[in-house]
Write a protein that holds these residues in place. Structure first.
Motif, PDB file in Angstrom:
ATOM      1  N   ARG A  78       0.878  -1.164  -0.004  1.00 28.80           N
ATOM      2  CA  ARG A  78       0.013   0.042  -0.124  1.00 28.80           C
ATOM      3  C   ARG A  78       0.908   1.181   0.061  1.00 28.80           C
ATOM      4  NH1 ARG A  78      -2.810  -3.217   3.778  1.00 28.80           N
ATOM      5  NH2 ARG A  78      -2.190  -1.861   5.413  1.00 28.80           N
ATOM      6  N   GLY A  79       1.987   1.241   0.882  1.00 22.81           N
ATOM      7  CA  GLY A  79       3.015   2.292   0.846  1.00 22.81           C
ATOM      8  C   GLY A  79       3.624   2.549  -0.543  1.00 22.81           C
ATOM      9  N   ARG A  80       3.884   1.613  -1.420  1.00 22.18           N
ATOM     10  CA  ARG A  80       4.423   1.602  -2.451  1.00 22.18           C
ATOM     11  C   ARG A  80       3.529   2.184  -3.558  1.00 22.18           C
ATOM     12  NH1 ARG A  80       7.685  -4.320  -2.935  1.00 22.18           N
ATOM     13  NH2 ARG A  80       9.701  -3.802  -1.824  1.00 22.18           N
ATOM     14  N   GLU A  81       2.304   1.685  -3.623  1.00 23.30           N
ATOM     15  CA  GLU A  81       1.247   2.264  -4.306  1.00 23.30           C
ATOM     16  C   GLU A  81       1.228   3.772  -4.217  1.00 23.30           C
ATOM     17  OE1 GLU A  81      -1.332   2.812  -7.432  1.00 23.30           O
ATOM     18  OE2 GLU A  81      -0.183   1.096  -6.954  1.00 23.30           O
ATOM     19  N   THR A  82       1.251   4.392  -2.883  1.00 25.35           N
ATOM     20  CA  THR A  82       1.074   5.731  -2.475  1.00 25.35           C
ATOM     21  C   THR A  82       2.276   6.381  -3.440  1.00 25.35           C
ATOM     22  OG1 THR A  82      -0.108   5.286  -0.639  1.00 25.35           O
ATOM     23  CG2 THR A  82       0.985   7.480  -1.019  1.00 25.35           C
ATOM     24  N   LEU A  83       3.246   5.840  -3.239  1.00 24.87           N
ATOM     25  CA  LEU A  83       4.576   6.303  -3.563  1.00 24.87           C
ATOM     26  C   LEU A  83       4.222   6.580  -5.287  1.00 24.87           C
ATOM     27  CD1 LEU A  83       7.894   5.049  -2.040  1.00 24.87           C
ATOM     28  CD2 LEU A  83       6.646   7.168  -1.380  1.00 24.87           C
ATOM     29  N   ARG A  84       3.902   5.676  -6.190  1.00 24.33           N
ATOM     30  CA  ARG A  84       3.752   5.616  -7.580  1.00 24.33           C
ATOM     31  C   ARG A  84       2.852   6.622  -7.820  1.00 24.33           C
ATOM     32  NH1 ARG A  84       4.541  -0.032  -7.083  1.00 24.33           N
ATOM     33  NH2 ARG A  84       2.193  -0.476  -6.541  1.00 24.33           N
ATOM     34  N   THR A  85       1.793   6.719  -7.048  1.00 23.33           N
ATOM     35  CA  THR A  85       0.651   7.880  -7.261  1.00 23.33           C
ATOM     36  C   THR A  85       1.144   9.311  -7.088  1.00 23.33           C
ATOM     37  OG1 THR A  85      -1.132   6.153  -6.640  1.00 23.33           O
ATOM     38  CG2 THR A  85      -1.610   8.581  -6.720  1.00 23.33           C
ATOM     39  N   ARG A  86       1.900   9.536  -6.015  1.00 21.46           N
ATOM     40  CA  ARG A  86       2.134  10.901  -5.493  1.00 21.46           C
ATOM     41  C   ARG A  86       3.522  11.464  -6.152  1.00 21.46           C
ATOM     42  NH1 ARG A  86      -0.596  13.636  -1.699  1.00 21.46           N
ATOM     43  NH2 ARG A  86      -2.371  12.523  -0.957  1.00 21.46           N
ATOM     44  N   LEU A  87       4.594  10.639  -6.300  1.00 21.13           N
ATOM     45  CA  LEU A  87       5.920  11.218  -6.610  1.00 21.13           C
ATOM     46  C   LEU A  87       5.912  11.633  -7.832  1.00 21.13           C
ATOM     47  CD1 LEU A  87       8.328   8.564  -4.920  1.00 21.13           C
ATOM     48  CD2 LEU A  87       8.052  10.747  -4.599  1.00 21.13           C
ATOM     49  N   PRO A  88       6.578  12.816  -8.218  1.00 17.23           N
ATOM     50  CA  PRO A  88       6.694  13.319  -9.670  1.00 17.23           C
ATOM     51  C   PRO A  88       6.842  12.201 -10.749  1.00 17.23           C
ATOM     52  CG  PRO A  88       7.960  14.610  -8.016  1.00 17.23           C
ATOM     53  CD  PRO A  88       7.568  13.467  -7.350  1.00 17.23           C
ATOM     54  N   ALA A  89       6.218  12.659 -11.733  1.00 18.26           N
ATOM     55  CA  ALA A  89       6.576  11.549 -12.854  1.00 18.26           C
ATOM     56  C   ALA A  89       7.797  11.528 -13.449  1.00 18.26           C
ATOM     57  CB  ALA A  89       5.442  11.914 -13.858  1.00 18.26           C
ATOM     58  N   ARG A  90       8.549  12.565 -13.418  1.00 21.78           N
ATOM     59  CA  ARG A  90       9.710  12.792 -14.137  1.00 21.78           C
ATOM     60  C   ARG A  90      10.708  12.717 -12.864  1.00 21.78           C
ATOM     61  NH1 ARG A  90      11.022  17.746 -16.970  1.00 21.78           N
ATOM     62  NH2 ARG A  90      12.385  16.731 -17.726  1.00 21.78           N
ATOM     63  N   ARG A  91      10.441  12.153 -11.826  1.00 17.68           N
ATOM     64  CA  ARG A  91      11.765  12.208 -10.738  1.00 17.68           C
ATOM     65  C   ARG A  91      12.786  11.401 -10.921  1.00 17.68           C
ATOM     66  NH1 ARG A  91      11.704   8.319  -6.333  1.00 17.68           N
ATOM     67  NH2 ARG A  91      12.668   9.320  -4.420  1.00 17.68           N
ATOM     68  N   ALA A  92      12.864  10.123 -11.735  1.00 13.28           N
ATOM     69  CA  ALA A  92      13.928   9.708 -11.840  1.00 13.28           C
ATOM     70  C   ALA A  92      14.947  10.363 -13.070  1.00 13.28           C
ATOM     71  CB  ALA A  92      13.532   7.992 -12.620  1.00 13.28           C
ATOM     72  N   GLU A  93      14.391  11.140 -13.508  1.00 15.43           N
ATOM     73  CA  GLU A  93      15.414  12.031 -14.507  1.00 15.43           C
ATOM     74  C   GLU A  93      16.138  13.025 -14.015  1.00 15.43           C
ATOM     75  OE1 GLU A  93      13.245  13.624 -17.850  1.00 15.43           O
ATOM     76  OE2 GLU A  93      11.809  11.924 -17.970  1.00 15.43           O
ATOM     77  N   TRP A  94      15.644  13.513 -12.775  1.00 16.44           N
ATOM     78  CA  TRP A  94      16.528  14.427 -11.992  1.00 16.44           C
ATOM     79  C   TRP A  94      17.075  14.111 -10.481  1.00 16.44           C
ATOM     80  CZ3 TRP A  94      14.554  15.659  -7.123  1.00 16.44           C
ATOM     81  CH2 TRP A  94      13.024  15.576  -7.151  1.00 16.44           C
ATOM     82  N   ALA A  95      16.795  12.845 -10.239  1.00 13.58           N
ATOM     83  CA  ALA A  95      17.361  12.471  -8.969  1.00 13.58           C
ATOM     84  C   ALA A  95      18.915  11.818  -9.173  1.00 13.58           C
ATOM     85  CB  ALA A  95      16.490  11.275  -8.352  1.00 13.58           C
ATOM     86  N   VAL A  96      19.676  12.625  -9.380  1.00 14.09           N
ATOM     87  CA  VAL A  96      20.987  12.460  -9.718  1.00 14.09           C
ATOM     88  C   VAL A  96      21.670  12.343  -8.334  1.00 14.09           C
ATOM     89  CG1 VAL A  96      21.310  13.577 -11.677  1.00 14.09           C
ATOM     90  CG2 VAL A  96      21.831  14.894  -9.763  1.00 14.09           C
ATOM     91  N   ALA A  97      22.975  11.360  -8.473  1.00 15.18           N
ATOM     92  CA  ALA A  97      23.706  11.166  -7.084  1.00 15.18           C
ATOM     93  C   ALA A  97      24.379  12.028  -6.397  1.00 15.18           C
ATOM     94  CB  ALA A  97      24.445   9.704  -7.496  1.00 15.18           C
ATOM     95  N   ALA A  98      25.025  13.118  -7.450  1.00 14.66           N
ATOM     96  CA  ALA A  98      25.924  13.875  -6.942  1.00 14.66           C
ATOM     97  C   ALA A  98      25.805  15.124  -7.318  1.00 14.66           C
ATOM     98  CB  ALA A  98      27.539  13.327  -6.780  1.00 14.66           C
TER      99      ALA A  98
END
Length: 330
Positions: free
Chosen positions: A180-200
């Protein structure tokens, strides 16, 4: 496995884990100040209960169990932490915004994150994708036990069995809470988050921050506008008013940066810092009639493709966690 021979030795073993337990309490609570209190309470409970530590699990696991329960007790007594854009629609600037007496999300300096995994605790404790503001804001919407299950499983990589044992529930129930927690993350997190979450941080980011600081210190609203994407968002806890476009942000700055305006904030001094594994600036302000620049707050930025897409300006209660002075000489 950790062992204890004396009260003094036990205290030393506890202190080895204080920093990462503080990060855990921060994820659970969304506030550095509250996390400090929760960590202190967890360590007090651990010290008082040291005779019951039998060594069947590691001291680290035992501490996480205590700290998680301390957090669950605290979260049961207050509403979850929010940001202003969750409370009302974006508005137009005008006058002084109203401050709300609500539990707001707050930042954590990278200085504390960098020191949070001193030995074998693992880099996952402070990975950016699990400490950035977007993630923190989202998991605050989870019921406390779902939040705990998700942090233990997906952040700390605990097994389903160990998570269930900590939460004193069945493996099936713990897994259900996780899903249920993972589903909330999928629904609420920004759609393009993976593109800007750089490591450094990058060199381009450092250049952008220098331009951002120079524009604010010069009171150059046009220069600030050049650094913002058209749909940039800005929130300013504890104020309810927030903005959902570059035009609204710039309209607010034209008023607050104009010395002739009745809403003039003052003159700024800034320095680049990092918070929540994101670029940020610490700000001091010299208000009209004052003779020094005094602590104002920390603004955490989201940067995509060389421009700022979001700003979260927090009225930080102290600059001590950032290693910065409260007052600058003029």
């Amino acid at each position: 496995m950790d062992s204890v021979d004396s009260g003094t030795g036990f205290g030393d073993l506890l202190e080895r884990h204080r920093r990462e337990i503080r990060v855990h309490c921060y994820r659970m609570s969304g506030s550095l100040e509250e996390a400090e209190d929760l960590t202190q309470e967890a360590f007090l409970r651990a010290w008082k209960g040291r005779a019951g530590f039998e060594g069947r699990a590691s001291l680290r696991t035992w501490l996480y169990r205590i700290a998680t329960n301390v957090c669950l007790d605290a979260l049961a007594r207050r509403p979850h932490r929010v940001l202003p854009d969750e409370l009302q629609a974006a508005g137009d600037p005008g006058g002084f915004p109203a401050a709300l007496d609500l539990p707001f999300l707050g930042p954590i300096p990278d200085l504390l994150l960098d020191a949070a995994a001193p030995d074998d605790t693992g880099a996952a404790v402070v990975e950016r994708e699990t400490i950035e503001l977007a993630f923190l804001a989202t998991i605050q919407h989870l019921p406390p036990r779902q939040r705990a299950a998700l942090i233990l499983r997906d952040v700390l990589d605990w097994s389903a069995k160990d998570t269930a044992a900590l939460l004193e529930t069945s493996v099936a129930s713990a897994n259900s809470a996780l899903q249920r927690g993972r589903e909330t993350l999928r629904t609420r997190l920004p759609a393009r988050r993976a593109e800007w979450a750089v490591a450094a941080p990058s060199a381009d980011e450092a250049v952008l921050l220098r331009r951002f600081i120079a524009a604010y210190e010069a009171g150059d609203v046009g220069a600030v506008a050049e650094l913002l994407r058209a749909d940039a968002r800005a929130v300013m806890p504890p104020y309810a008013l927030w903005f959902d476009s570059r035009d609204r942000i710039i309209a607010a700055l034209r008023t607050s940066m104009d010395p002739a305006s009745p809403y003039f904030t003052g003159w700024f001094r800034m320095t680049a810092v990092r918070a929540n594994r994101q670029p940020a600036v610490a700000t001091w302000v010299r208000r009209p009639g004052d003779d020094a620049f005094r602590r104002f707050g920390v603004s955490v930025l989201t940067v995509e493709d060389g421009v700022v897409t979001a700003m979260a300006a927090f009225e930080t209660p102290s600059f001590a966690p950032y290693g910065l002075p409260e007052v600058l000489a003029d």
